[in-house]
Design an enzyme around this catalytic site. Structure first.
Site, PDB file in Angstrom:
ATOM      1  N   THR A  26     -16.591 -53.182 -29.949  1.00 26.09           N
ATOM      2  CA  THR A  26     -15.322 -53.865 -30.202  1.00 26.09           C
ATOM      3  C   THR A  26     -14.638 -54.342 -28.932  1.00 26.09           C
ATOM      4  O   THR A  26     -13.693 -55.129 -28.994  1.00 26.09           O
ATOM      5  CB  THR A  26     -14.354 -52.942 -30.969  1.00 26.09           C
ATOM      6  OG1 THR A  26     -14.157 -51.737 -30.208  1.00 26.09           O
ATOM      7  CG2 THR A  26     -14.908 -52.599 -32.339  1.00 26.09           C
ATOM      8  N   VAL A  65     -16.701 -56.854 -23.476  1.00 25.86           N
ATOM      9  CA  VAL A  65     -18.121 -57.064 -23.183  1.00 25.86           C
ATOM     10  C   VAL A  65     -18.948 -56.875 -24.447  1.00 25.86           C
ATOM     11  O   VAL A  65     -19.930 -57.589 -24.678  1.00 25.86           O
ATOM     12  CB  VAL A  65     -18.592 -56.123 -22.062  1.00 25.86           C
ATOM     13  CG1 VAL A  65     -20.093 -56.270 -21.818  1.00 25.86           C
ATOM     14  CG2 VAL A  65     -17.836 -56.411 -20.766  1.00 25.86           C
ATOM     15  N   CYS A  72     -20.284 -56.798 -11.858  1.00 21.96           N
ATOM     16  CA  CYS A  72     -20.209 -58.253 -11.981  1.00 21.96           C
ATOM     17  C   CYS A  72     -20.043 -58.952 -10.636  1.00 21.96           C
ATOM     18  O   CYS A  72     -20.546 -60.070 -10.447  1.00 21.96           O
ATOM     19  CB  CYS A  72     -19.071 -58.645 -12.919  1.00 21.96           C
ATOM     20  SG  CYS A  72     -17.479 -57.865 -12.526  1.00 21.96           S
ATOM     21  N   GLU A 119     -14.129 -51.121  -6.358  1.00 20.46           N
ATOM     22  CA  GLU A 119     -14.966 -52.316  -6.414  1.00 20.46           C
ATOM     23  C   GLU A 119     -15.711 -52.546  -5.099  1.00 20.46           C
ATOM     24  O   GLU A 119     -16.888 -52.918  -5.087  1.00 20.46           O
ATOM     25  CB  GLU A 119     -14.113 -53.537  -6.746  1.00 20.46           C
ATOM     26  CG  GLU A 119     -14.882 -54.731  -7.235  1.00 20.46           C
ATOM     27  CD  GLU A 119     -15.229 -54.662  -8.705  1.00 20.46           C
ATOM     28  OE1 GLU A 119     -15.806 -55.643  -9.216  1.00 20.46           O
ATOM     29  OE2 GLU A 119     -14.928 -53.635  -9.341  1.00 20.46           O
ATOM     30  N   ARG A 126      -8.130 -59.751  -6.797  1.00 22.36           N
ATOM     31  CA  ARG A 126      -7.971 -60.275  -8.154  1.00 22.36           C
ATOM     32  C   ARG A 126      -7.083 -61.525  -8.086  1.00 22.36           C
ATOM     33  O   ARG A 126      -6.014 -61.506  -7.465  1.00 22.36           O
ATOM     34  CB  ARG A 126      -7.318 -59.224  -9.055  1.00 22.36           C
ATOM     35  CG  ARG A 126      -7.274 -59.617 -10.522  1.00 22.36           C
ATOM     36  CD  ARG A 126      -8.630 -59.477 -11.168  1.00 22.36           C
ATOM     37  NE  ARG A 126      -9.034 -58.078 -11.303  1.00 22.36           N
ATOM     38  CZ  ARG A 126     -10.265 -57.690 -11.614  1.00 22.36           C
ATOM     39  NH1 ARG A 126     -11.221 -58.589 -11.833  1.00 22.36           N
ATOM     40  NH2 ARG A 126     -10.563 -56.413 -11.726  1.00 22.36           N
ATOM     41  N   HIS A 134     -16.207 -65.240 -11.003  1.00 17.97           N
ATOM     42  CA  HIS A 134     -15.940 -64.588  -9.718  1.00 17.97           C
ATOM     43  C   HIS A 134     -16.444 -65.484  -8.587  1.00 17.97           C
ATOM     44  O   HIS A 134     -17.643 -65.782  -8.510  1.00 17.97           O
ATOM     45  CB  HIS A 134     -16.660 -63.240  -9.648  1.00 17.97           C
ATOM     46  CG  HIS A 134     -16.048 -62.169 -10.506  1.00 17.97           C
ATOM     47  ND1 HIS A 134     -14.879 -62.339 -11.196  1.00 17.97           N
ATOM     48  CD2 HIS A 134     -16.460 -60.885 -10.765  1.00 17.97           C
ATOM     49  CE1 HIS A 134     -14.592 -61.220 -11.859  1.00 17.97           C
ATOM     50  NE2 HIS A 134     -15.530 -60.335 -11.594  1.00 17.97           N
ATOM     51  N   ASN A 155     -18.507 -63.986 -14.760  1.00 18.25           N
ATOM     52  CA  ASN A 155     -18.512 -62.523 -14.668  1.00 18.25           C
ATOM     53  C   ASN A 155     -18.737 -61.796 -15.984  1.00 18.25           C
ATOM     54  O   ASN A 155     -19.258 -60.668 -15.981  1.00 18.25           O
ATOM     55  CB  ASN A 155     -17.209 -62.032 -14.041  1.00 18.25           C
ATOM     56  CG  ASN A 155     -15.974 -62.536 -14.761  1.00 18.25           C
ATOM     57  OD1 ASN A 155     -15.692 -63.733 -14.756  1.00 18.25           O
ATOM     58  ND2 ASN A 155     -15.235 -61.641 -15.380  1.00 18.25           N
TER      59      ASN A 155
END
Length: 344
Positions: free
Chosen positions: A11, A14, A150, A202, A235, A242, A322
């Site tokens: 759900t 992704v 990603c 990240e 971001r 990206h 991404n």
């Protein structure tokens, strides 16, 4: 006959993208959808707030969502695509593997485990054979394969294309779309008219996953590449795509034209989801751009441009979609590689 597959965490953002890619796929048939306990027992149409840019397939909307546990997934499902939160994935993915399911996972847990292949098929398909080591060591009938983060997926293929020149040092600064944080990950008040120069954990993912992806597998163990990678992650208020600025220092001389040629000629694969041109190279200095170029190769290509010589070696920009190449599409491509290599 199509391979019966399931989606764990169906759900979420992704998970929805996985369904969009898998529903028309001729090699895969969606036979199971799992989600949290609050969604279990509902139809998928009731459980999922559909946000993908195509209509929810009618047959998928009528499927019943089950709990994310092996007992709830039919035995004749051969492959599971996981888009679970990493905390959940770390707990439940091994239980599915123990029960004989092969899991192609986008979740970040276990990516750096010694016996878990972290795979971009065009870059290191041979690492998939690490599954034999995994099965021997863990006693699993199933298997677990991961695709990278990603942002890692965006620049590592370009590094692989330049590896013949002897990679020594890489610096990368990312400009990452808000969809990478999930639908509820960044509020509008945070990101509109703004840029956020920090994305938790990240930078470490780019710096460590890249060295594993570029490493050598000798049939028994994997040695990480010695290239030094430093990353800064930001971001920005784009929805998808990206964009990354990369500086590469190499052992051997590397001209702009040599770099462009190496990237253009870097081979794609003959898997269904592979783009015809894996790395699309622009000569225009202002490309690639997220809005213009994220859907190249149906969102599965890497775009590169802005190549120029700098004080720190070669400088260029690269881009990928991404949530397609960087997430759901990467998991589907790994599933195709698993099928081609006889792991299903």
């Amino acid at each position: 006959m199509a391979v019966r597959v399931g989606v764990l965490g169906a759900t979420g953002a992704v998970g929805q993208r996985l369904i969009q890619l898998l529903e028309p796929h001729p090699e895969f048939e969606i036979a199971a959808l799992t989600a949290s306990e609050s969604s279990a027992g509902k139809t998928y149409g009731q459980a999922a707030k559909w946000r993908v840019n195509s209509p929810i397939p009618d047959d998928i909307a009528e499927m019943t969502v089950t709990a994310t546990e092996p007992e709830a997934v039919p035995d004749d499902v051969d492959l599971l695509f996981s888009s679970l939160p990493s905390s959940v994935g770390a707990e439940v993915e091994p239980t599915f593997c123990e029960d004989g399911y092969v899991v192609s996972s986008n979740s970040s847990n276990s990516r750096m485990a010694d016996d878990v292949p972290l795979v971009i098929p065009e870059v290191n398909a041979e690492h998939l054979d690490l599954l034999e080591v995994q099965r021997d060591e863990r006693g699993w009938d199933g298997a677990l394969v991961k695709n990278p983060n990603c942002s890692t997926i965006t620049f590592v293929p370009t590094l692989a294309a330049l590896a013949e020149f002897g990679l020594e040092t890489v610096h990368v600064a990312t400009l990452q779309a808000v969809s990478g944080a999930g639908y509820d990950g960044v509020t509008s008040m945070e990101i509109i008219d703004n840029a956020i120069p920090y994305i938790g954990s990240e930078e470490d993912k780019l710096e460590t996953e890249s060295r594993k992806l570029l490493g050598e597998f000798d049939g028994a163990s994997l040695t990480h590449d010695e290239v030094e990678v430093a990353a800064s992650c930001n971001r920005i208020p784009t929805i998808d795509g990206h964009l990354e600025n990369v500086w590469v220092e190499t052992e051997d001389p590397l001209s702009v034209e040599d770099a462009k040629t190496a990237m253009r000629e870097y081979p794609s694969l003959d898997l269904r989801s592979s783009p015809d041109q894996f790395i699309h190279v622009f000569d225009d200095p202002d490309r690639p751009q997220p809005r213009m170029d994220r859907t190249l190769g149906d969102g599965m290509a890497i775009a590169a441009g802005g190549h120029r010589e700098s004080t720190f070696g070669l400088q260029y920009n690269c881009l990928s979609h991404n949530t397609i190449r960087g997430a759901a599409g990467a998991s589907v491509l790994n599933g195709e590689l698993l099928l081609e290599n006889g792991y299903l």
